[in-house]
Design a protein around this motif. Structure first.
Motif, PDB file in Angstrom:
ATOM      1  N   MET A   1       5.739  -9.163 -14.753  1.00 12.15           N
ATOM      2  CA  MET A   1       6.306  -7.863 -14.406  1.00 12.15           C
ATOM      3  C   MET A   1       6.195  -7.636 -12.903  1.00 12.15           C
ATOM      4  N   HIS A   2       7.292  -7.172 -12.314  1.00 15.02           N
ATOM      5  CA  HIS A   2       7.314  -6.805 -10.899  1.00 15.02           C
ATOM      6  C   HIS A   2       7.913  -5.409 -10.815  1.00 15.02           C
ATOM      7  N   CYS A   3       7.058  -4.429 -10.602  1.00 11.94           N
ATOM      8  CA  CYS A   3       7.514  -3.043 -10.490  1.00 11.94           C
ATOM      9  C   CYS A   3       6.388  -2.212  -9.866  1.00 11.94           C
ATOM     10  N   PRO A   4       6.679  -0.997  -9.447  1.00 16.76           N
ATOM     11  CA  PRO A   4       5.658  -0.177  -8.775  1.00 16.76           C
ATOM     12  C   PRO A   4       4.462   0.119  -9.670  1.00 16.76           C
ATOM     13  N   ASN A   5       3.278   0.081  -9.084  1.00 16.64           N
ATOM     14  CA  ASN A   5       2.024   0.432  -9.766  1.00 16.64           C
ATOM     15  C   ASN A   5       1.806  -0.342 -11.065  1.00 16.64           C
ATOM     16  N   VAL A   6       2.287  -1.573 -11.079  1.00 14.95           N
ATOM     17  CA  VAL A   6       2.220  -2.352 -12.314  1.00 14.95           C
ATOM     18  C   VAL A   6       0.794  -2.823 -12.616  1.00 14.95           C
ATOM     19  N   VAL A   7      -0.051  -2.972 -11.587  1.00 22.23           N
ATOM     20  CA  VAL A   7      -1.407  -3.457 -11.824  1.00 22.23           C
ATOM     21  C   VAL A   7      -2.203  -2.429 -12.624  1.00 22.23           C
ATOM     22  N   CYS A   8      -2.137  -1.182 -12.201  1.00 23.12           N
ATOM     23  CA  CYS A   8      -2.825  -0.117 -12.940  1.00 23.12           C
ATOM     24  C   CYS A   8      -2.243   0.046 -14.340  1.00 23.12           C
ATOM     25  N   TYR A   9      -0.902  -0.008 -14.437  1.00 26.90           N
ATOM     26  CA  TYR A   9      -0.239   0.101 -15.747  1.00 26.90           C
ATOM     27  C   TYR A   9      -0.704  -1.007 -16.691  1.00 26.90           C
TER      28      TYR A   9
ATOM     29  N   TYR B   1      -6.613   1.412  -0.951  1.00 24.27           N
ATOM     30  CA  TYR B   1      -6.695   0.694  -2.226  1.00 24.27           C
ATOM     31  C   TYR B   1      -7.978  -0.137  -2.282  1.00 24.27           C
ATOM     32  N   ASP B   2      -8.638  -0.094  -3.422  1.00 17.99           N
ATOM     33  CA  ASP B   2      -9.922  -0.762  -3.604  1.00 17.99           C
ATOM     34  C   ASP B   2      -9.715  -2.089  -4.325  1.00 17.99           C
ATOM     35  N   TYR B   3      -9.775  -3.198  -3.572  1.00 13.19           N
ATOM     36  CA  TYR B   3      -9.627  -4.515  -4.195  1.00 13.19           C
ATOM     37  C   TYR B   3     -10.699  -4.766  -5.245  1.00 13.19           C
ATOM     38  N   PHE B   4     -11.869  -4.189  -5.043  1.00 10.98           N
ATOM     39  CA  PHE B   4     -12.961  -4.414  -5.985  1.00 10.98           C
ATOM     40  C   PHE B   4     -12.625  -3.888  -7.375  1.00 10.98           C
ATOM     41  N   SER B   5     -11.683  -2.954  -7.465  1.00  9.26           N
ATOM     42  CA  SER B   5     -11.294  -2.428  -8.778  1.00  9.26           C
ATOM     43  C   SER B   5     -10.658  -3.505  -9.652  1.00  9.26           C
ATOM     44  N   LEU B   6     -10.155  -4.593  -9.029  1.00  3.69           N
ATOM     45  CA  LEU B   6      -9.551  -5.676  -9.809  1.00  3.69           C
ATOM     46  C   LEU B   6     -10.582  -6.425 -10.635  1.00  3.69           C
ATOM     47  N   VAL B   7     -11.857  -6.185 -10.365  1.00  3.71           N
ATOM     48  CA  VAL B   7     -12.898  -6.799 -11.175  1.00  3.71           C
ATOM     49  C   VAL B   7     -12.807  -6.320 -12.620  1.00  3.71           C
ATOM     50  N   SER B   8     -12.073  -5.236 -12.832  1.00  4.15           N
ATOM     51  CA  SER B   8     -11.843  -4.740 -14.194  1.00  4.15           C
ATOM     52  C   SER B   8     -11.140  -5.792 -15.055  1.00  4.15           C
TER      53      SER B   8
ATOM     54  N   SER C   1       3.302  -6.171  -7.592  1.00  3.33           N
ATOM     55  CA  SER C   1       3.433  -4.731  -7.418  1.00  3.33           C
ATOM     56  C   SER C   1       4.405  -4.395  -6.301  1.00  3.33           C
ATOM     57  N   GLY C   2       5.342  -3.508  -6.599  1.00  3.38           N
ATOM     58  CA  GLY C   2       6.227  -2.991  -5.577  1.00  3.38           C
ATOM     59  C   GLY C   2       5.520  -1.972  -4.710  1.00  3.38           C
ATOM     60  N   THR C   3       4.660  -1.168  -5.310  1.00  5.55           N
ATOM     61  CA  THR C   3       3.826  -0.193  -4.599  1.00  5.55           C
ATOM     62  C   THR C   3       2.574   0.024  -5.437  1.00  5.55           C
ATOM     63  N   GLU C   4       1.420  -0.136  -4.831  1.00  5.19           N
ATOM     64  CA  GLU C   4       0.178   0.034  -5.585  1.00  5.19           C
ATOM     65  C   GLU C   4      -0.704   1.043  -4.865  1.00  5.19           C
ATOM     66  N   VAL C   5      -0.884   2.203  -5.463  1.00  6.82           N
ATOM     67  CA  VAL C   5      -1.689   3.254  -4.841  1.00  6.82           C
ATOM     68  C   VAL C   5      -2.857   3.678  -5.715  1.00  6.82           C
ATOM     69  N   VAL C   6      -2.827   3.317  -6.995  1.00  5.38           N
ATOM     70  CA  VAL C   6      -3.878   3.729  -7.926  1.00  5.38           C
ATOM     71  C   VAL C   6      -4.748   2.524  -8.258  1.00  5.38           C
TER      72      VAL C   6
ATOM     73  N   ASP D   1       1.585  -7.288   1.641  1.00  5.35           N
ATOM     74  CA  ASP D   1       1.736  -6.326   2.726  1.00  5.35           C
ATOM     75  C   ASP D   1       2.928  -5.408   2.486  1.00  5.35           C
ATOM     76  N   GLY D   2       2.756  -4.140   2.776  1.00  3.89           N
ATOM     77  CA  GLY D   2       3.826  -3.163   2.621  1.00  3.89           C
ATOM     78  C   GLY D   2       3.869  -2.518   1.255  1.00  3.89           C
ATOM     79  N   THR D   3       3.071  -3.009   0.316  1.00  2.77           N
ATOM     80  CA  THR D   3       3.088  -2.451  -1.029  1.00  2.77           C
ATOM     81  C   THR D   3       1.755  -1.816  -1.406  1.00  2.77           C
ATOM     82  N   ILE D   4       0.803  -1.783  -0.494  1.00  6.88           N
ATOM     83  CA  ILE D   4      -0.538  -1.354  -0.865  1.00  6.88           C
ATOM     84  C   ILE D   4      -1.065  -0.342   0.143  1.00  6.88           C
ATOM     85  N   SER D   5      -1.738   0.675  -0.358  1.00  2.76           N
ATOM     86  CA  SER D   5      -2.323   1.699   0.496  1.00  2.76           C
ATOM     87  C   SER D   5      -3.606   1.167   1.136  1.00  2.76           C
TER      88      SER D   5
END
Length: 507
Positions: A301-309, A361-368, A328-333, A354-358
């Motif tokens: 999947m390639h779309c905005p905020n897809v990692v959180c989704y 954004y906390d990379y450490f959250s990917l430990v989830s 992710s097209g845009t990742e803010v959450v 680059d350009g899609t992340i605030s």
């Protein structure tokens, strides 16, 4: 005839003979190098001394063998061979695979003769044995008057594969999908045209692969087509912008792969096919409704905020996923820490470039994802940035967050592209290294993962890199040495990819 005119004529004839001889030599080399016909003798010992049409010494082989050899040659070589041999000329008129596009034809035809050569090839083809036709007109206006006649030749009885790139305003005639091709056609690809199938189309009993790119077709019209394609296994749809509701009927019992790319109006994907196991989606966020989500094994999947989704919704909706790729097209959450698990997930790829992340954004959250995937074997993370704006591990507090003691027994390979000195990214890497007891390979690339020279040729250079990227790469290397290197276990291999010292010696 004047002397000058005679000299010109003789010069043209000599040039033609030279061209024929060169073609003959290429054919001889191609056939003599083949290892699967050891009984072939040297080709080209004809009775002509000037490269005229000969039998190429084919008398000792059955004609069907020579046809088989001819069919294995690339199309341009097959056409040249037909000019040198009567046997190959006969097989050329029933060649099973025709690729008709500008790249294929331009080496032996000027661009302005593009239409003429396609017309000549199709008009002289017997239609016998034709299996695959690739006709790519590339929007060439000069070919428009001939298209109807060309398609009549292409849609011959027994045809199995058709790839047609036409014109955006060309109305593809559904009548071509008549009784004479319905039982044979297995692969159909249409691009840049108008396609309006109706319920009267009739069944396409053998169709297993359908590709539509930049095709004007509505959702209802596509549903009519799909309802008549009961053997369909793969459906590839790109930029079919008239479709708002994509509905795939339950009668598609064999459908296993769905690809949907680049739609701005699409709102809903509803698939009732019971055996769909792989989806490749790029576009805006849509409502996804699957009849049997438990069958899903592979998802891109390639779309905005897809990692959180993905972390929030997919573990319960697609619990048997084995391969997951997120871009992710845009990742803010940030990805939340949840009790739900990807129990069967083995391969995880995440792109947050680059350009899609605030900057917050906390990379450490990917430990989830790491915590939720006990069967995970490979992790690929691309976080390349031109300008790193996250908090650096060298600024502020030196305390690094850690995951509560959590031993991971399956993870073997981790690769992070665009590794920087961002504190949350260093924390993520440290957490993985500490808890992945089966880790075999850890690759940390401080650049963007491509554009490096091989270092073998003096004229090769790396892709240009800005000073800001080079400086951050240097900081990333220091962070790796200071915080990560000593935590890597003895059974794991750490690879740190730094900027090229040959192209950037001062770094």
């Amino acid at each position: 005839m004047g002397l000058l005119a005679l000299q010109r004529l003789m010069s043209v004839k000599r040039e033609r003979r030279r061209r024929r001889q060169r073609a003959r030599n290429r054919l001889t080399i191609a056939l003599n190098e083949r290892e699967d016909w050891p009984f072939l003798q040297r080709v080209g010992d004809g009775d002509s001394q000037h490269g005229e049409t000969t039998n190429c010494s084919t008398t000792y082989l059955p004609e069907d063998i020579w046809h088989h050899i001819h069919f294995l040659l690339p199309m341009r070589d097959a056409a040249r061979a037909a000019c040198l041999s009567r046997a190959f000329l006969r097989s050329w008129r029933c060649h099973p695979n025709l690729t008709l596009d500008l790249p294929t034809l331009c080496s032996w035809a000027h661009e302005e003769n593009f239409s003429h050569n396609i017309d000549n090839i199709l008009r002289n083809h017997s239609g016998i044995g034709l299996k695959v036709v690739n006709l790519n007109l590339g929007g060439e206006d000069s070919t428009f008057p001939y298209v109807d006649n060309w398609l009549q030749v292409a849609f011959t009885p027994g045809i199995q594969g058709l790839s047609l790139s036409l014109y955006r305003k060309y109305n593809f005639p559904c009548s071509l999908l008549s009784d004479r091709v319905r039982n044979s056609i297995r692969h159909l690809e249409l691009a840049s045209c108008v396609f309006r199938p109706t319920a009267e189309l009739g069944p396409l009993r053998s169709l297993i692969s359908l590709t539509l790119r930049y095709v004007r077709i509505t959702g209802d019209e596509l549903e009519c087509l799909l309802s008549n394609s009961l053997a369909l296994e793969q459906l590839d749809l790109s930029n079919c912008r008239e479709i708002i509701f994509l509905k795939i009927p339950c009668v598609l019992q064999q459908l296993s792969f769905l690809k949907v790319h680049g739609w701005c109006k699409l709102r809903v994907i509803e698939c009732k096919g019971p055996n769909l196991s792989s989806i490749d989606f790029i576009g805006e966020k849509v409502k996804l409704s699957l009849g049997e989500p438990l069958q899903m094994k592979k998802l891109h999947m390639h779309c905005p905020n897809v990692v959180c989704y993905a972390r929030t919704e997919l573990p319960s909706y697609m619990p048997y996923l084995e391969t997951l790729e997120l871009s992710s097209g845009t990742e803010v959450v940030n990805a939340p820490m949840l009790p739900t698990k990807f129990l069967y997930l083995k391969h995880l790829t995440i792109f947050i470039r680059d350009g899609t992340i605030s900057p917050s954004y906390d990379y450490f959250s990917l430990v989830s994802f790491f915590d939720a995937s006990p069967s995970l074997e490979t992790l690929f993370l691309d976080v390349s940035q031109i300008d790193m704006k996250h908090e650096s591990v060298f600024g502020g507090s030196s305390h690094l967050r850690q995951l509560p003691e959590h031993q991971h027994n399956c993870l073997k390979s981790v690769e992070i592209i665009g590794f920087s000195s961002a504190k949350s990214l260093v924390e993520l890497a440290c957490c993985i290294v500490k808890n992945a007891v089966s880790l075999e390979r850890l690759t940390l690339d401080t650049l963007h993962g491509w554009g490096r020279c091989t270092g073998e040729a003096y004229y090769e250079t790396c892709w240009p890199i800005g000073n800001a990227v080079l400086e951050e790469a240097s900081r990333a290397v220091v962070a790796i040495r200071m915080y990560i290197e000593d935590k890597v276990g003895p059974t794991a291999k750490l690879t740190v990819l730094e900027p090229c010292t040959r192209c950037y010696p001062s770094r």
